[in-house]
Design an enzyme around this catalytic site. Structure first.
Site, PDB file in Angstrom:
ATOM      1  N   GLY A 120      -3.908   1.433   7.326  1.00 58.33           N
ATOM      2  CA  GLY A 120      -2.425   0.725   7.807  1.00 58.33           C
ATOM      3  C   GLY A 120      -1.290   1.330   7.476  1.00 58.33           C
ATOM      4  O   GLY A 120      -1.640   2.606   6.973  1.00 58.33           O
ATOM      5  N   ASP A 179       8.184  -5.635  -5.843  1.00 60.63           N
ATOM      6  CA  ASP A 179       7.922  -5.961  -4.465  1.00 60.63           C
ATOM      7  C   ASP A 179       6.923  -6.913  -4.375  1.00 60.63           C
ATOM      8  O   ASP A 179       5.884  -6.690  -3.438  1.00 60.63           O
ATOM      9  CB  ASP A 179       7.678  -4.788  -3.380  1.00 60.63           C
ATOM     10  N   MET A 207       6.151   3.855   2.473  1.00 58.38           N
ATOM     11  CA  MET A 207       6.139   5.421   2.188  1.00 58.38           C
ATOM     12  C   MET A 207       5.184   6.394   2.832  1.00 58.38           C
ATOM     13  O   MET A 207       5.300   7.549   3.106  1.00 58.38           O
ATOM     14  CB  MET A 207       5.483   5.583   0.735  1.00 58.38           C
ATOM     15  N   GLY A 208       4.265   5.651   3.715  1.00 56.51           N
ATOM     16  CA  GLY A 208       3.423   6.428   4.661  1.00 56.51           C
ATOM     17  C   GLY A 208       2.069   5.754   4.910  1.00 56.51           C
ATOM     18  O   GLY A 208       2.218   4.693   4.941  1.00 56.51           O
ATOM     19  N   LYS A 216      -2.887   6.483  -0.301  1.00 55.35           N
ATOM     20  CA  LYS A 216      -1.578   6.461   0.269  1.00 55.35           C
ATOM     21  C   LYS A 216      -1.175   7.820   0.297  1.00 55.35           C
ATOM     22  O   LYS A 216      -0.861   8.637  -0.691  1.00 55.35           O
ATOM     23  CB  LYS A 216      -0.810   5.753  -0.669  1.00 55.35           C
TER      24      LYS A 216
END
Length: 717
Positions: free
Chosen positions: A11, A126, A15-16, A32
């Site tokens: 997914g 977060d 950030m990317g 990631k």
């Protein structure tokens, strides 16, 4: 990233992109990869390097450890231990809010994860339901990619805000210093969401959610006494919130004090009395042993929770078997009674086989707005088209229908049914009760059912997964073999049956547009806003969507528009074959358009004057089939638009074409098989007096549903 073999894409994040990779030893890792525009930002690279350094220090049973990283790479990347399991957000959307004991067990696991994170000098910032993964050995807190070392918060100094509305602390939103208490507030919001099924600060715009978090009290309803700690975690003043150490002790005591009697799924949630050893006792052997035992018990608790769906599914299967047994007995009794009466005249050349198991009929349901909208959006939609004049066409005599054919099997779930879908040895359809049903393609015997939230919904099967949008506006991905949910995604409204292509599901959502959702990750890759979007089709490497603006051609990877054809509102979904996309429009005049799939140039068009209803076109093997309830079924050459043949009566629903045969559910209640070359009749099946749906075809049978609640399996040969 050279040492990790990328297996698939999981997914995207802030950030990317995130990929599933394999280490040289075969271990799974989540890799990631930073977006190019961020990788080119020198300030971002420095901050990313600090975050990686801090994240490497985080260790704990309930976190996903950083195993490798290259902040200076091109592009920068970070690898963490891969956690197989759905997110807490997906679990709550699928199963609803949890009870007191599961919430307490989850709270203890997340609090221990925060203890490890804060112990490394990191503030997560977060923590939210989508960043909590439910592995089969306990929860994991993930995504330290936007966490910042507590001693060096560059983001705070520059005034940037990191977090998710509805889960951010008041100090994050007002620019005040952020510390461990901020994560405790986010933990309270996550637990409130888990216990109630909704965010404690409601829904709406980010501004509205942030305002409520700072100035209004959370909406939690009447929580059980053991979950009162959630309110204290959500205190506006950071000093009024419990510390993580105090929270762990309180949660352990609360779990121990809850009586597990009467709930077999929560007996495993009891932990060692006496609470959790404080962090300062970490070097004591006895304390470490107690903590390890607590972790083991909590892991067992979460595993039991995740297995709940499987248990519920088994209960449904047993209940269905009992209903079938009852239906068989009733059918046998009815057959014995019928033996004494004269046999009624049959429309078939030979009698039906022995009576099949049937469910008691469901009382007819009045059409709802949601059902009407879904019919409009679906691939089997029939739309009104005005106009004068008439087309000349030849008709076969009604009796010239070829040989009469009997059903191989006939079941009657009752009530309204969707058109069927078939894959391998299983047929799938939706019923009026909001269930997707899977039955054996050879016998009609039920295999499983799955609830979708109400209403008749039409399934699509691709890659071993059944995709269906439920009556609650949720897109479900269901394992085709077992009927177990793989993932779900909240679309927020009714949607057309999905198209699966390029590893993604493309869904047209009422009043929203087109969504691209990863089949593996269940994450939305992009959205294209478009009014009146109908079911899409794929051709020449593009996704084609009929809308009220015209026919849109989109790049599947990004949603970027390649071209737009016309400006008239689409009246039917599209179909494609041989590089041509066909769909119908209403205004200013009713036409069937054929458009070059690559360039958007019109190849040909057919005026539909004199036809008050037209079904969605079907395109197979270079031919386009289109008809209506008061018009002939026409076979058109996809390249030129020339009419190959016409057949009457017309089609009450879109036809199907397979192996040189066109299957037409006509306006007289027949399923007629026509020769694809010249339209000549091959055979016909009459299931009853009710109209039949669009057919689906398998290796040996065609499958149709009827408006009176029957499903038929009809032999093709």
């Amino acid at each position: 990233m050279g040492r990790y073999r990328i297996v698939s894409r999981l997914g995207s994040g802030g950030m990317g992109r995130v990929y599933l990779g394999r280490s040289p030893s075969g271990r799974g890792v989540a890799v990631k990869v930073v977006r190019p525009e961020l990788a080119d930002d020198a300030d971002f690279r420095r901050r990313f390097a600090r975050e990686v350094s801090a994240a490497r220090r985080v260790t704990g049973f309930f976190t996903a450890a950083v195993v490798d990283a290259d902040p200076d790479g091109s592009p920068p990347w970070l690898a963490t231990a891969f956690v197989p399991g759905r997110s807490l957000e997906e679990a709550i959307r699928a199963d609803g809010p949890w009870g007191e004991r599961p919430v307490l067990a989850l709270a203890a696991g997340l609090a221990e994860a925060l203890e490890a994170i804060h112990g490394a000098g990191v503030i997560h910032r977060d923590l939210k339901p989508s960043n909590v993964l439910l592995a089969d050995d306990g929860p994991r807190v993930i995504d330290f990619g936007i966490s910042v070392a507590a001693e060096a918060s560059a983001l705070t100094r520059t005034g940037m805000m990191v977090g998710t509305p509805g889960f951010m602390s008041p100090e994050q939103l007002t620019g005040k210093p952020v510390g461990p208490a901020s994560d405790v507030f986010s933990l309270g919001a996550v637990l409130g969401y888990t216990a109630t099924g909704a965010s404690p600060f409601g829904t709406g715009s980010a501004h509205a959610l942030n305002f409520r978090a700072v100035y209004e009290e959370p909406e939690l309803g009447e929580l059980p006494p053991g979950l009162a700690v959630i309110r204290r975690c959500l205190a506006k003043d950071p000093g009024q919130r419990p510390s993580v150490d105090a929270l762990l002790e309180e949660l352990a005591a609360a779990i121990g004090d809850v009586d597990a009697e009467g709930d077999e799924r929560t007996a495993v949630l009891r932990v060692v009395r006496g609470g959790v050893p404080p962090a300062t006792a970490g070097h004591d052997h006895g304390a470490a042993a107690a903590r390890a035992e607590q972790q083991r018990l909590l892991a067992t608790a979460l595993r039991a929770l995740l297995l709940r769906r499987a248990a519920v599914q088994e209960q449904r299967r047993v209940a269905a078997a009992e209903l079938r047994s009852l239906a068989v007995r009733r059918a046998a009794a009815a057959a014995r009674t019928a033996d004494a009466a004269p046999a009624p005249a049959s429309v078939s050349a030979r009698p039906h086989p022995q009576p099949q198991p049937q469910r008691p009929p469901t009382p007819p349901q009045r059409p709802t707005r949601r059902g009407a909208l879904r019919t409009l959006l679906g691939a089997a939609s029939v739309v009104a088209i005005g106009g004068g004049g008439a087309l000349a066409w030849r008709a076969f005599a009604p009796e010239d229908g070829g040989e009469a054919r009997a059903a191989g099997w006939d079941i009657a779930p009752g009530g309204a049914l969707s058109p069927p879908a078939v894959a391998g040895e299983t047929v799938y359809f939706g019923d009026a009760g909001g269930f997707i049903r899977a039955v054996n393609a050879a016998t009609g015997e039920e295999r499983w059912t799955f609830p979708t939230g109400g209403g008749v919904v039409e399934p699509v099967v691709a890659g071993g997964v059944v995709l269906v949008t439920g009556g609650n506006g949720t897109l479900y991905a269901i394992e085709a073999v077992s009927g177990v949910e793989r993932w779900s995604f909240d679309l927020g409204n009714d949607a057309a049956p999905a198209l699966v292509a390029e590893g993604d599901a493309y869904v047209s959502v009422l009043d929203s547009g087109v969504f691209a959702i990863g089949m593996e990750s269940s994450r939305k890759h992009w959205t294209v806003t478009a009014s009146g979007a109908l079911a899409p089709t794929a051709a020449e490497g593009l996704i084609h969507v009929p809308t009220s603006e015209g026919l849109l051609a989109l790049y599947p990877a990004t949603g970027e528009r390649r071209w737009t054809f016309g400006s008239a509102a689409a009246a039917t979904p599209a179909a494609s074959t041989g590089g041509v996309v066909c769909y119908a429009t209403v205004a200013p005049d009713p036409f069937l358009h054929a458009v070059d799939a690559s360039t958007g140039e019109e190849r040909w068009s057919l005026r539909l004057d004199g036809e008050t209803a037209i079904s969605a076109p079907v395109a197979v093997d270079g031919a386009v089939y289109v008809g209506g309830s008061d018009a002939p079924l026409r076979a058109l050459d996809a390249a030129t638009g020339d009419v190959r043949w016409e057949h009457s009566p017309g089609a009450a629903a879109p036809p199907a074409a397979v192996d040189g045969t066109v299957l037409v559910p006509d306006t007289e209640g027949h399923l007629r098989a026509l020769d694809a070359d010249d339209g000549g009749p091959l055979w016909s099946f009459m299931g009853g007096d009710a109209p039949l749906s669009r057919p689906a075809t398998g290796a040996a049978m065609a499958y149709v549903t009827s408006e009176d609640g029957h499903v038929y399996g009809v032999p093709l040969a």
